[in-house]
Design a protein around this motif. Structure first.
Motif, mmCIF file in Angstrom:
data_model
loop_
_atom_site.group_PDB
_atom_site.id
_atom_site.type_symbol
_atom_site.label_atom_id
_atom_site.label_comp_id
_atom_site.label_asym_id
_atom_site.label_seq_id
_atom_site.Cartn_x
_atom_site.Cartn_y
_atom_site.Cartn_z
ATOM 1 N N UNK A 102 -17.696 -12.937 -1.504
ATOM 2 C CA UNK A 102 -18.190 -14.047 -0.689
ATOM 3 C C UNK A 102 -18.534 -15.237 -1.574
ATOM 4 N N UNK A 103 -18.775 -16.382 -0.971
ATOM 5 C CA UNK A 103 -19.121 -17.575 -1.741
ATOM 6 C C UNK A 103 -20.314 -17.311 -2.642
ATOM 7 N N UNK A 104 -21.336 -16.666 -2.082
ATOM 8 C CA UNK A 104 -22.491 -16.230 -2.847
ATOM 9 C C UNK A 104 -22.919 -14.858 -2.371
ATOM 10 N N UNK A 142 -15.426 -16.719 -5.920
ATOM 11 C CA UNK A 142 -14.248 -17.121 -6.689
ATOM 12 C C UNK A 142 -14.391 -18.519 -7.285
ATOM 13 N N UNK A 143 -15.297 -19.318 -6.748
ATOM 14 C CA UNK A 143 -15.559 -20.654 -7.274
ATOM 15 C C UNK A 143 -17.020 -20.752 -7.716
ATOM 16 N N UNK A 151 -17.467 -28.957 -4.070
ATOM 17 C CA UNK A 151 -16.685 -28.005 -3.285
ATOM 18 C C UNK A 151 -15.225 -28.128 -3.683
ATOM 19 N N UNK A 152 -14.552 -26.998 -3.826
ATOM 20 C CA UNK A 152 -13.129 -26.989 -4.155
ATOM 21 C C UNK A 152 -12.319 -26.860 -2.870
ATOM 22 N N UNK A 153 -11.491 -27.874 -2.586
ATOM 23 C CA UNK A 153 -10.622 -27.870 -1.410
ATOM 24 C C UNK A 153 -9.203 -28.174 -1.845
ATOM 25 N N UNK A 154 -8.292 -27.264 -1.529
ATOM 26 C CA UNK A 154 -6.884 -27.420 -1.897
ATOM 27 C C UNK A 154 -6.718 -27.695 -3.395
ATOM 28 N N UNK A 155 -7.536 -27.007 -4.164
ATOM 29 C CA UNK A 155 -7.430 -27.136 -5.612
ATOM 30 C C UNK A 155 -8.090 -28.359 -6.196
ATOM 31 N N UNK A 209 -14.395 -31.911 -4.621
ATOM 32 C CA UNK A 209 -14.994 -33.001 -3.866
ATOM 33 C C UNK A 209 -16.501 -32.778 -3.807
ATOM 34 N N UNK A 210 -17.237 -33.855 -3.581
ATOM 35 C CA UNK A 210 -18.691 -33.774 -3.477
ATOM 36 C C UNK A 210 -19.099 -33.869 -2.010
ATOM 37 N N UNK A 211 -19.975 -32.957 -1.606
ATOM 38 C CA UNK A 211 -20.472 -32.922 -0.228
ATOM 39 C C UNK A 211 -21.994 -33.024 -0.281
ATOM 40 N N UNK A 212 -22.552 -33.988 0.444
ATOM 41 C CA UNK A 212 -23.997 -34.192 0.429
ATOM 42 C C UNK A 212 -24.714 -33.010 1.060
ATOM 43 N N UNK A 213 -25.805 -32.573 0.443
ATOM 44 C CA UNK A 213 -26.628 -31.524 1.022
ATOM 45 C C UNK A 213 -27.555 -32.125 2.071
#
Length: 528
Positions: A41-43, A77-78, A99-103, A106-110
């Motif tokens: 899982x992601x975490x 995995x990331x 965040x890794x998208x399609x390799x 990108x930065x996503x605001x929390x």
């Protein structure tokens, strides 16, 4: 220099666990090691073991509690990577997740409210501790940033190195930017004790308990933690430990060493692990200085990368008395906001305790392109020092209300070390610097050369807890004064900008000669 075991804030002890212990935690959480490797899982949130023993020391009413639940987060995995920054001390901290998208990254605001200071994600975990009868005796929340010296690889296919910092970056009140991360397939310890006010200690009476730790729902959803893996239970046996003074001292020293490693600060001494070099940083100089001056010595290049030394306002300001004299004590930080590390090599004059110092310069690819004389280094034989001091790094002055010199600090030479993460979000900041302690930074009296480095984004902090490193104000009249932290006082170092080398912190002295008082107004809204 300060005693590394003196005046330290209480920190959770984030202990090191091997892959076997983490595998046990994964199995206990209901996920096999094979499954974890195949579809992580992601975490993941795990406990390294289902039962721990906490030792409680009591020496004539002095209580010391050694407590560690062994809680961990494991990245999938990331990597988990979060950048937190404020544009000014009176501005809120803004945090973004990579965040890794399609390799591509990108930065996503929390969401607002997740990050309110530089200690990490606010209220990441809720920890509830119940006694044998099931009665909850304490419940509290802890934050999480992921940075730790004790992080380890938890599966065979994980990357070989961890690029992320070793501490959260919350020690210095004037921190501007931090990077928090957990490498893919690596673990990071989760804080298991509440943050208490100075002078307060976490404690549990002798007995049997059950600790239930849960990742709070907002973070479970954000990071994709499966609900059945978001809670860990640990049985806790609190026992009486050695009650002799030596036993208590050993326990305190052990925890202090771990705390110093987890939160290196103010020239604490620790053994650093190998540095994982960041690919984005062009500057990775070796720590060891050459044994002799290069010949010929290239001149200072006209352009190219340079350090930029900036002084932060003085902090942790207090009064002390000794031998009938009164002193103002304070912490002072100079940091490097430039495009190159500050690298100074010292070359010993044969048979003396003096070195000639040279500043070195690098191009954008990290190649050495020049140098210039930068004063001297001198051997400091005093107890608590015993290393080489660079004499032209900074100066501390106490100015009167008209900003004229009233007292100069006895501290006039410095061992450069990366003690504080001031802003790791600036380009080429060194997230995992090597020279964070005196044993690697400043040399012994048997060396013939020494290298001292202040990396990009890092600060060098000295706390003034000795008479020679403070201002004596015994005979100063009451009134308004300013503590000046001045970097590069003689302009012997080449840098991008010298207009930001000085900072002032206002203080107000009052009271009577026998009982002085000190008032420290906030600066930029910060009371530290």
């Amino acid at each position: 220099m300060t005693d590394p075991l003196k005046k330290r804030r209480r920190r959770s002890r984030l202990m090191t666990y091997g892959a076997v212990a983490v595998a046990l935690g994964l199995t206990a959480a209901g996920v096999s090691v094979a499954q974890a490797a195949a579809t992580p899982p992601t975490l993941s949130f795990v406990a390294a073991t289902s039962k721990v023993t906490a030792e409680r020391y009591n020496y004539d009413g002095e209580i010391y509690f050694s407590f560690d639940l062994g809680l961990h987060v494991i990245a999938g995995k990331d990597p988990l990577e979060i950048w937190a920054k404020r544009t000014g001390y009176d501005k809120p901290i803004v945090a973004e997740r990579t965040v890794v998208k399609n390799g591509k990254k990108t930065k996503v605001a929390l969401p607002a409210g997740m990050v309110t200071d530089f200690s990490g994600l606010k209220d990441f975990t809720t920890i509830s501790i119940a006694d044998q009868a099931g009665r909850v005796v304490t419940e509290y929340k802890t934050s999480f940033c992921g940075n730790t010296w004790s992080s380890g690889r938890t599966r065979p296919d994980a990357p070989a190195a961890n690029p992320y910092p070793t501490s959260c970056g919350d020690y210095n009140p004037f921190t501007l930017g931090a990077v928090w991360g957990v490498q893919a397939g690596w673990d990071a310890a989760v804080a298991d004790q509440p943050r208490l006010a100075d002078g307060q200690e976490f404690d549990l009476p002798v007995g049997e308990y059950t600790a239930t730790a849960t990742v709070n729902p907002v973070y479970r959803e954000l990071f994709g933690i499966p609900q059945n893996q978001a809670t860990a239970k640990v049985e806790v046996s609190v026992v009486d430990a050695e009650t002799d003074r030596a036993g208590l001292a050993r326990a305190k020293a052990a925890d202090a060493r771990v705390a110093a490693v987890e939160k290196p600060d103010e020239h604490s001494i620790h053994t650093a692990e190998g540095d994982a070099k960041r690919q984005v940083s062009a500057y990775v100089p070796e720590l060891r200085a050459p044994a002799k001056r290069p010949t010929p010595l290239k001149a200072t290049p006209k352009g190219g990368p340079r350090p930029d030394l900036r002084s932060l306002p003085a902090w942790e300001i207090s009064l002390s008395t000794e031998d009938g004299k009164t002193y103002v004590n304070f912490g002072a930080t100079v940091w490097n906001a430039g495009t190159s590390p500050l690298l100074v090599d010292g070359f010993r004059r044969t048979g003396t305790d003096l070195m000639d110092a040279y500043q070195y310069f690098f191009d954008a690819k990290g190649n050495q392109v020049g140098s210039r004389p930068a004063g001297t280094m001198e051997w400091d034989p005093r107890e608590g020092h015993l290393h080489w001091h660079f004499t032209d790094f900074a100066q501390y002055n106490l100015l009167d209300s008209t900003q004229k010199l009233a007292v100069r600090s006895g501290k006039e030479a410095f061992c450069l070390a990366n003690t504080d993460a001031v802003d790791f979000t600036i380009p080429n900041a060194k997230w995992r610097p090597e020279n964070t302690d005196l044993s690697t930074s400043c040399g012994a009296n048997t060396v013939i050369a020494v290298r001292e480095v202040l990396d990009i984004g890092n600060g060098d902090t000295y706390s003034q807890y000795r008479p020679g490193q403070s201002f004596e104000i015994t005979d100063l009249p009451n009134g308004t004064y300013y503590i000046q932290t001045l970097a590069n006082p003689e302009n012997k170092l080449a840098e991008l900008d010298t207009t930001n080398n000085s900072s002032l912190r206002q203080i107000i002295l009052g009271g009577t000669p026998d009982k002085r008082t000190l008032t420290v107004p906030p600066v930029h809204g910060i009371k530290g």
